[in-house]
Structures are given as structure tokens and as C-alpha cells.
Design an enzyme around this catalytic site. Structure first.
Site, mmCIF file in Angstrom:
data_model
loop_
_atom_site.group_PDB
_atom_site.id
_atom_site.type_symbol
_atom_site.label_atom_id
_atom_site.label_comp_id
_atom_site.label_asym_id
_atom_site.label_seq_id
_atom_site.Cartn_x
_atom_site.Cartn_y
_atom_site.Cartn_z
ATOM 1 N N SER A 99 0.869 -1.173 0.000
ATOM 2 C CA SER A 99 0.000 0.000 0.000
ATOM 3 C C SER A 99 0.905 1.222 0.000
ATOM 4 O O SER A 99 2.085 1.123 0.377
ATOM 5 C CB SER A 99 -0.836 -0.004 1.280
ATOM 6 O OG SER A 99 -1.470 1.245 1.478
ATOM 7 N N TYR A 122 -2.215 -0.216 10.670
ATOM 8 C CA TYR A 122 -2.202 -0.623 9.255
ATOM 9 C C TYR A 122 -0.872 -0.226 8.602
ATOM 10 O O TYR A 122 -0.251 -1.029 7.895
ATOM 11 C CB TYR A 122 -3.377 0.027 8.531
ATOM 12 C CG TYR A 122 -3.500 -0.371 7.082
ATOM 13 C CD1 TYR A 122 -3.802 -1.686 6.730
ATOM 14 C CD2 TYR A 122 -3.330 0.559 6.064
ATOM 15 C CE1 TYR A 122 -3.920 -2.052 5.385
ATOM 16 C CE2 TYR A 122 -3.444 0.201 4.727
ATOM 17 C CZ TYR A 122 -3.744 -1.102 4.392
ATOM 18 O OH TYR A 122 -3.863 -1.468 3.073
HETATM 19 C C1 8X3 Z 1 -4.982 1.440 1.258
HETATM 20 C C2 8X3 Z 1 -4.516 2.832 1.081
HETATM 21 O O1 8X3 Z 1 -4.530 5.170 2.069
HETATM 22 O O2 8X3 Z 1 -6.211 3.661 2.897
HETATM 23 O O3 8X3 Z 1 -3.952 0.535 1.344
HETATM 24 O O4 8X3 Z 1 -3.939 3.381 3.552
HETATM 25 S S1 8X3 Z 1 -4.817 3.786 2.475
#
Ligand code: 8X3
Length: 250
Positions: free
Chosen positions: A135, A148
Site C-alpha cells: 500500500s 495498518y
Molecule cells: C490502502 C490505502 O490510504 O487507505 O492501502 O492506507 S490507504
């Protein structure tokens, strides 16, 4: 270029979003596709609809499930480590340890389990390709994205390490790092099923990326000649110049 008609591609997280789109796209390119995920009903529907796709139940957080899948494959030429997701958007001060644990287990350890299990087959292929879906959150951090971003940063570190360790082996290691992609489930999962909050994420953005856009990029990377390793593709919609710089039409 290697003949795709005899090549097998395993796509994890193939029941929806980027994984499903990638399974469809690689099948269209002539690969024998093993579509793997937990939700078997969705995979069966996909396999019934798309010739060349086979459904296999897989939970990347369960070592026995990963081992069973690896043992069932006679070959694996392309591995797309796509299974993953974001859970929660709380600041670090209020972070839920359970959410972070889940993000690590699916994104980081899930990719590790599947990679370890399939690596011998990728080497045996003679032209193995490992694609790691990370990502833009793998290189920058943003408020509420602590868990994340940490997990995606870790996946990037794993990918770079693998490329170093596999230098000299017939395996390419490709990282695909999408920015804002609108899929049916990513934002919904992040917000615990809250459709209103999920919709707000894309509000006013003229054209977020779609799962098909990313599948297209993955197909490009894996169909290059065997000596061409695309290290990393960072893909954003035109309206997103940087993580926080998103053009919205109001
Ligand atoms: C997804 C992109 O910007 O939501 O992997 O982290 S974000």
C-alpha cells in the site's frame, strides 16, 4: 516470455476486491488460477463463472490451512500475496490491541506463512514470481493508520528482504503498492461495517482506482520476460498526489 497456458497462479484473498479482480485477469491471460480465501461460496461462484479458475479454501492465519493448500498444488509459478486488510482508524493513544494483532496476523504473518509454504514451488518453477500487495501506507504514515501502516511497512521490509535473499534463484519479487482504491469491502472492514463512514472516504473523489486497475498492473508485472524484475509499482488515482493530498470535487 513464459507460456502462461501451463503456469499456475495462486491468488490469496481472492473472494473480493483486488484479489478477485486479479484472479479474473490472470485467468484471462491464460494462467491456471487457484483462487484462495476463507469465503468458499464466493470462490465457488467465481470458479463457476470464470474458466481456468479453481476455488480453494484458505485461512492465511491458520498454518494448517496454508500447509494443506501448498500440499495440494502440483506447481506454483505466480504467488499473489493479496490477503489483508485494515481494522480500525483510531489514534495510537486509543488503539485496540486486538485490531493491531489481527492486522499483523493477516497482512504480515499471513504473507509470511503463504510465502514460506510456496517458496519451494516458486523456485522449482524456474520462473517464479511473487507479488506482494502492500500500500502507499507502506512508505508513509497517517493519523489513525498506525496499525495498518506498521503492518504494511513490515510487508515492504519482508519483500525487500526476500528479494535480497532470493538473488540468484529463479524467482522475481514484485511489490505493488496501491493508493486510494475503491473496493466493496476495504473501507467497510476498516470502519467495522459502517457504510456511511466508508462512503465518506471516497466522497467527491472523481475517480478513485478500481480493483481492475490494480489487477491490470499486477498482470503487467507478472507477464514481463523472466529476466525483468519490477521491484515496486506505486499506483494512485490522478486525484491523489500524495497520501493527504486528495482532490475532491465539492
Ligand atoms: C490502502 C490505502 O490510504 O487507505 O492501502 O492506507 S490507504
Amino acid at each position: 516470455m513464459t507460456d502462461p497456458t501451463v503456469r499456475t497462479a495462486l491468488v490469496t484473498g481472492a473472494s473480493s476486491g483486488i484479489g478477485e479482480a486479479t484472479a479474473r485477469r490472470l485467468a484471462a491471460e491464460g494462467y491456471r488460477v487457484v483462487a484462495a480465501a476463507r469465503r468458499r461460496d464466493r470462490l465457488d461462484a467465481l470458479a463457476a463463472e470464470v474458466p481456468g479458475v479453481r476455488a480453494v479454501t484458505l485461512d492465511v492465519t491458520d498454518q494448517a490451512s496454508v500447509d494443506a493448500l501448498a500440499a495440494s498444488l502440483d506447481r506454483c509459478d505466480v504467488l499473489v500475496n493479496n490477503a489483508g486488510g485494515a481494522f480500525g482508524l483510531e489514534p495510537v493513544a486509543e488503539a485496540r490491541v486486538d485490531d493491531w494483532q489481527r492486522m499483523y496476523d493477516v497482512n504480515v504473518l499471513g504473507a509470511l506463512r503463504v510465502t514460506r509454504a510456496l517458496l519451494p514451488k516458486l523456485v522449482a518453477s524456474g520462473d517464479g514470481v511473487l507479488v506482494m500487495l502492500t500500500s502507499t501506507a507502506a512508505f508513509v504514515s497517517y493519523e489513525g493508520g498506525g496499525g495498518y501502516c506498521a503492518a504494511k511497512h513490515a510487508q515492504t521490509a519482508m519483500t525487500e528482504t526476500l528479494r535480497l535473499e532470493l538473488c540468484g534463484e529463479p524467482v522475481r519479487v514484485v511489490e505493488v503498492a496501491p493508493g486510494m482504491v475503491k473496493t466493496d469491502e476495504f473501507a467497510l472492514t476498516r470502519f467495522g461495517g459502517d457504510a456511511e463512514r466508508a462512503a465518506k472516504l471516497y466522497e467527491g473523489v472523481p475517480d478513485p482506482l478500481t480493483a481492475d486497475d490494480i489487477a491490470d498492473v499486477i498482470a503487467f508485472a507478472v507477464t514481463r520476460p523472466a529476466h525483468v524484475n519490477i521491484d515496486r509499482l506505486v499506483v494512485r488515482p490522478r486525484a491523489q498526489a500524495a497520501q493527504h493530498k486528495v482532490h475532491r470535487v465539492t
